[in-house]
Motif scaffolding. Sequence first.
Motif, PDB file in Angstrom:
ATOM      1  N   VAL A  48      35.092  38.986  43.181  1.00 48.79           N
ATOM      2  CA  VAL A  48      34.805  40.404  43.469  1.00 48.79           C
ATOM      3  C   VAL A  48      35.188  40.774  44.904  1.00 48.79           C
ATOM      4  N   LYS A  49      36.090  40.009  45.504  1.00 54.02           N
ATOM      5  CA  LYS A  49      36.586  40.366  46.833  1.00 54.02           C
ATOM      6  C   LYS A  49      37.493  41.578  46.727  1.00 54.02           C
ATOM      7  N   PRO A  50      37.644  42.327  47.836  1.00 54.25           N
ATOM      8  CA  PRO A  50      38.595  43.449  47.821  1.00 54.25           C
ATOM      9  C   PRO A  50      39.976  42.979  47.367  1.00 54.25           C
ATOM     10  N   GLY A  51      40.568  43.776  46.476  1.00 52.06           N
ATOM     11  CA  GLY A  51      41.878  43.430  45.934  1.00 52.06           C
ATOM     12  C   GLY A  51      41.807  42.711  44.600  1.00 52.06           C
ATOM     13  N   GLU A  52      40.608  42.226  44.233  1.00 56.77           N
ATOM     14  CA  GLU A  52      40.453  41.532  42.950  1.00 56.77           C
ATOM     15  C   GLU A  52      40.223  42.549  41.819  1.00 56.77           C
ATOM     16  N   PRO A  53      40.787  42.291  40.620  1.00 52.47           N
ATOM     17  CA  PRO A  53      40.627  43.232  39.490  1.00 52.47           C
ATOM     18  C   PRO A  53      39.164  43.497  39.118  1.00 52.47           C
ATOM     19  N   GLU A  88      28.460  41.024  33.378  1.00 51.87           N
ATOM     20  CA  GLU A  88      28.769  39.639  32.997  1.00 51.87           C
ATOM     21  C   GLU A  88      30.065  39.560  32.196  1.00 51.87           C
ATOM     22  N   SER A  89      30.315  40.567  31.337  1.00 50.61           N
ATOM     23  CA  SER A  89      31.548  40.555  30.531  1.00 50.61           C
ATOM     24  C   SER A  89      32.790  40.710  31.409  1.00 50.61           C
ATOM     25  N   VAL A  90      32.619  41.381  32.549  1.00 56.18           N
ATOM     26  CA  VAL A  90      33.741  41.581  33.482  1.00 56.18           C
ATOM     27  C   VAL A  90      33.957  40.345  34.359  1.00 56.18           C
ATOM     28  N   THR A  91      32.855  39.741  34.808  1.00 58.28           N
ATOM     29  CA  THR A  91      32.974  38.667  35.812  1.00 58.28           C
ATOM     30  C   THR A  91      33.006  37.257  35.219  1.00 58.28           C
ATOM     31  N   HIS A  92      32.227  36.980  34.171  1.00 62.79           N
ATOM     32  CA  HIS A  92      32.078  35.597  33.710  1.00 62.79           C
ATOM     33  C   HIS A  92      33.382  34.918  33.278  1.00 62.79           C
ATOM     34  N   PRO A  93      34.242  35.590  32.488  1.00 64.97           N
ATOM     35  CA  PRO A  93      35.494  34.904  32.111  1.00 64.97           C
ATOM     36  C   PRO A  93      36.360  34.564  33.330  1.00 64.97           C
ATOM     37  N   ARG A  94      36.387  35.454  34.312  1.00 68.52           N
ATOM     38  CA  ARG A  94      37.185  35.199  35.516  1.00 68.52           C
ATOM     39  C   ARG A  94      36.578  34.057  36.341  1.00 68.52           C
ATOM     40  N   ILE A  95      35.238  34.043  36.409  1.00 67.44           N
ATOM     41  CA  ILE A  95      34.550  32.978  37.150  1.00 67.44           C
ATOM     42  C   ILE A  95      34.839  31.628  36.494  1.00 67.44           C
ATOM     43  N   ARG A  96      34.724  31.577  35.187  1.00 69.05           N
ATOM     44  CA  ARG A  96      34.938  30.318  34.454  1.00 69.05           C
ATOM     45  C   ARG A  96      36.353  29.774  34.688  1.00 69.05           C
ATOM     46  N   GLN A  97      37.329  30.652  34.597  1.00 72.99           N
ATOM     47  CA  GLN A  97      38.737  30.256  34.781  1.00 72.99           C
ATOM     48  C   GLN A  97      38.934  29.611  36.157  1.00 72.99           C
ATOM     49  N   ARG A  98      38.335  30.222  37.174  1.00 79.94           N
ATOM     50  CA  ARG A  98      38.492  29.708  38.529  1.00 79.94           C
ATOM     51  C   ARG A  98      37.702  28.418  38.750  1.00 79.94           C
ATOM     52  N   ILE A  99      36.520  28.330  38.142  1.00 86.94           N
ATOM     53  CA  ILE A  99      35.725  27.101  38.244  1.00 86.94           C
ATOM     54  C   ILE A  99      36.517  25.917  37.689  1.00 86.94           C
ATOM     55  N   VAL A 100      37.124  26.115  36.528  1.00 85.89           N
ATOM     56  CA  VAL A 100      37.903  25.045  35.895  1.00 85.89           C
ATOM     57  C   VAL A 100      39.018  24.585  36.831  1.00 85.89           C
ATOM     58  N   ALA A 101      39.699  25.534  37.459  1.00 84.22           N
ATOM     59  CA  ALA A 101      40.792  25.184  38.384  1.00 84.22           C
ATOM     60  C   ALA A 101      40.268  24.369  39.569  1.00 84.22           C
ATOM     61  N   HIS A 102      39.119  24.778  40.134  1.00 80.64           N
ATOM     62  CA  HIS A 102      38.520  24.052  41.265  1.00 80.64           C
ATOM     63  C   HIS A 102      38.089  22.629  40.850  1.00 80.64           C
TER      64      HIS A 102
END
Length: 200
Positions: free
Chosen positions: A38-43, A83-97
Amino acid sequence: MIVGVTGGIASGKSTVARAFAALGVPWVDADDVAREVVKPGEPALAEIAERYGERVLQPDGGLNRRALREIVFADEGERRWLESVTHPRIRQRIVAHLERLQAEGAPYVLLVSPLLFESGQSELADRCLVIDVPESLQIARTAARDDVDDAQARAIVAAQMPRSERLARADDVIDNTGSEADLTAQVAELDRRYRLLTTS
């Protein structure tokens, strides 16, 4: 091996993660990842601002977390939308980390997440570790730490998964009502067990 670490608000998840880190165990913090998306510039921030307008933005264009928290804790429907907006994006990034840390050869990796079970992130973990404290202690710590009144602290705790349900889903539990030395000893014992599991 991935160990999911969770607990209610103000249970001491970060303190536990730092104790594991002192033993050479890296971690991914889902809260940090949630801030990234949710940083500036993020969808995700653009979608949130489109729904709620200027009231959820800081003067610098960043997210006003307190304003957003007041909206979503007062309305279950709005919380689900967020949650519907943020959770899928959070999960994708967690997996990458997590994949990056595993590739660096850590003995095992922690995924520290307050919503480990609620968000389905527990599916990413081989074991789930719950940091447990009584709700009365959670409420007192939350009010002091986050500068919220008792009623709001109670609402935050009530919005989370019940303590009994978290404990029922745990593979391992740390009781964080004692001293720092007690906590460190519990972490050291779990670290020993987890290292054995990764080599067996």
